[in-house]
Enzyme design. Structure first.
Site, mmCIF file in Angstrom:
data_model
loop_
_atom_site.group_PDB
_atom_site.id
_atom_site.type_symbol
_atom_site.label_atom_id
_atom_site.label_comp_id
_atom_site.label_asym_id
_atom_site.label_seq_id
_atom_site.Cartn_x
_atom_site.Cartn_y
_atom_site.Cartn_z
ATOM 1 N N HIS A 158 -27.197 8.685 -0.055
ATOM 2 C CA HIS A 158 -26.311 9.253 -1.086
ATOM 3 C C HIS A 158 -26.829 10.641 -1.417
ATOM 4 O O HIS A 158 -27.983 10.775 -1.832
ATOM 5 C CB HIS A 158 -26.331 8.391 -2.347
ATOM 6 N N ASP A 188 -31.117 5.488 1.592
ATOM 7 C CA ASP A 188 -30.326 5.233 0.382
ATOM 8 C C ASP A 188 -30.426 6.400 -0.614
ATOM 9 O O ASP A 188 -29.565 7.268 -0.604
ATOM 10 C CB ASP A 188 -30.743 3.900 -0.260
ATOM 11 N N GLU A 221 -25.851 -6.456 -1.574
ATOM 12 C CA GLU A 221 -27.092 -5.786 -2.006
ATOM 13 C C GLU A 221 -27.678 -6.614 -3.149
ATOM 14 O O GLU A 221 -28.698 -7.254 -2.988
ATOM 15 C CB GLU A 221 -26.797 -4.340 -2.444
ATOM 16 N N HIS A 230 -26.911 5.878 5.940
ATOM 17 C CA HIS A 230 -26.731 5.449 4.546
ATOM 18 C C HIS A 230 -27.686 6.238 3.653
ATOM 19 O O HIS A 230 -28.836 5.865 3.468
ATOM 20 C CB HIS A 230 -26.997 3.932 4.457
HETATM 21 N N1 ADE Z 1 -25.291 4.495 -5.454
HETATM 22 C C1 ADE Z 1 -26.391 5.115 -5.051
HETATM 23 N N2 ADE Z 1 -27.270 4.239 -4.561
HETATM 24 C C2 ADE Z 1 -26.695 3.017 -4.635
HETATM 25 C C3 ADE Z 1 -27.091 1.707 -4.282
HETATM 26 N N3 ADE Z 1 -28.275 1.442 -3.728
HETATM 27 N N4 ADE Z 1 -26.235 0.702 -4.530
HETATM 28 C C4 ADE Z 1 -25.046 0.936 -5.078
HETATM 29 N N5 ADE Z 1 -24.626 2.140 -5.438
HETATM 30 C C5 ADE Z 1 -25.437 3.183 -5.212
HETATM 31 ZN ZN ZN Z 2 -26.454 2.985 -1.088
#
Ligand code: ADE
Ligand code: ZN
Length: 328
Positions: A16, A275, A197, A14
């Site tokens: 991005h 993340d 989240e 996970h």
């Molecule tokens: N896009 C990038 N990071 C994110 C996160 N922690 N939650 C939702 N969308 C995201």
């Molecule tokens: Zn994320």
């Protein structure tokens, strides 16, 4: 233990790619591509990265991504992350990307995909690090936009492993994307979704029931619901948790409140991930170190967290077994 955290062959599930954009490169690209940002210098960027919610982060994350224009920019973005992954002894990673952020600026799959793919192939040839891509839909946009994005992705799907759902969770439940995920699954993409989240535990159940996801990204809200935790154990659903992210976005006030080790000890398949490392103050190793410093994680727990990441990866069983053999 610190040496072990660094040395263990690790898997990241996970991250991005737009969230790995280092402030130094962001400022350089802003200059080069003549994109105006509200930051005078590095110090101003660091001061701005002070979030009080997911949305306050997303605003700066999308602003940061606006400096990415050329194929070479996307190549460097991916190469920078993968170079750091090698340094951390990451041996496999599954990297999310947000096509709609770029499509909205007139930048197409023909620009970012070749940049990503060149970096991925180079790094594989140099080090054996395997990389898979997860195409994420932005959940605060209409489902019709997600379906359009999937259509534009068709010529590139041989280089995409999964489909995900990210951006602002509250007010944009998984149900909104039932058709887009059905279409993506029919194309052979492995489904995942951010759920629980900032949203409630119901969002986790809905992502499983409606989107048929194979993993939940974050999922910390499962602490609210014992029956759901039982289901996550029984169905062996991996949860890709991101401790530093949750602190930076104020999901928890302090690391000591993070439930990941409790959930691990209850038998859930929790994993550690970064993340958006450029925004949240730490890569994968630093997330492990933050947990270790707070919870005095045992060697058994550490190895189980990494084993969970291997088991949760979208890899063939043979490769999983080879990685597990290195861990036990
Ligand atoms: N896009 C990038 N990071 C994110 C996160 N922690 N939650 C939702 N969308 C995201
Ligand atoms: Zn994320």
């Amino acid at each position: 233990m610190k040496a072990l955290i660094e040395q263990l062959p690790k898997v990241e599930l996970h991250v991005h790619i737009e969230g790995t954009l280092a402030p130094e490169r962001m400022l350089m690209l802003a200059d080069q591509n003549e994109v105006r940002l509200p930051y005078e210098n590095l110090k101003a960027v660091q001061e701005a990265y002070n979030f009080d919610s997911l949305q306050s982060f997303l605003d700066l994350y999308y602003l940061g991504a606006s400096v990415l224009i050329t194929e070479l920019d996307f190549y460097h973005l991916m190469r920078d992350y993968l170079n750091d992954a090698i340094e951390q002894n990451i041996v496999h990673c599954e990297v999310m990307f947000d096509p709609q952020t770029h499509l909205a600026r007139g930048i197409g799959f023909d620009v970012f995909m070749p940049g990503f793919i060149r970096a991925m192939r180079e790094v594989y040839d140099e080090s054996g690090l395997t990389v898979q891509l997860i195409l994420c839909f932005l959940r605060d946009l209409p489902e019709a936009d997600a379906l359009k994005t999937l259509d534009l992705a068709l010529p590139y799907l041989s280089d995409v492993t999964g489909v995900g759902l990210d951006s602002a969770e509250v007010g944009h439940p998984p149900l909104k994307f039932e058709r887009a995920f059905l279409a993506a699954r029919k194309l052979g993409l492995r489904p995942v979704a951010h759920a629980g989240e900032e949203g409630s535990s119901d969002m986790i159940a809905q992502a499983l029931d409606v989107l048929r996801v194979e993993r939940i990204d974050h999922g910390v809200a499962c602490v609210e619901d014992e029956a759901l935790r039982r289901r996550l154990i029984d169905e062996r659903i991996p949860l890709t948790m991101c401790p530093l992210s949750n602190i930076k976005l104020c999901v928890f006030e302090q690391m000591a409140q993070h439930p990941i080790l409790d959930l691990l000890d209850q038998g859930l398949c929790v994993t550690v991930n970064s993340d958006d490392p450029a925004y949240f103050g730490g890569n994968l190793v630093q997330n492990f170190l933050a947990l270790y410093e707070t919870f005095d994680v045992s060697e058994r727990q550490l190895r189980q967290l990494v084993v969970n990441s291997v088991n949760g990866a979208f890899l063939a069983n043979e490769r999983k077994q080879a990685l597990l053999d290195q861990l036990l």
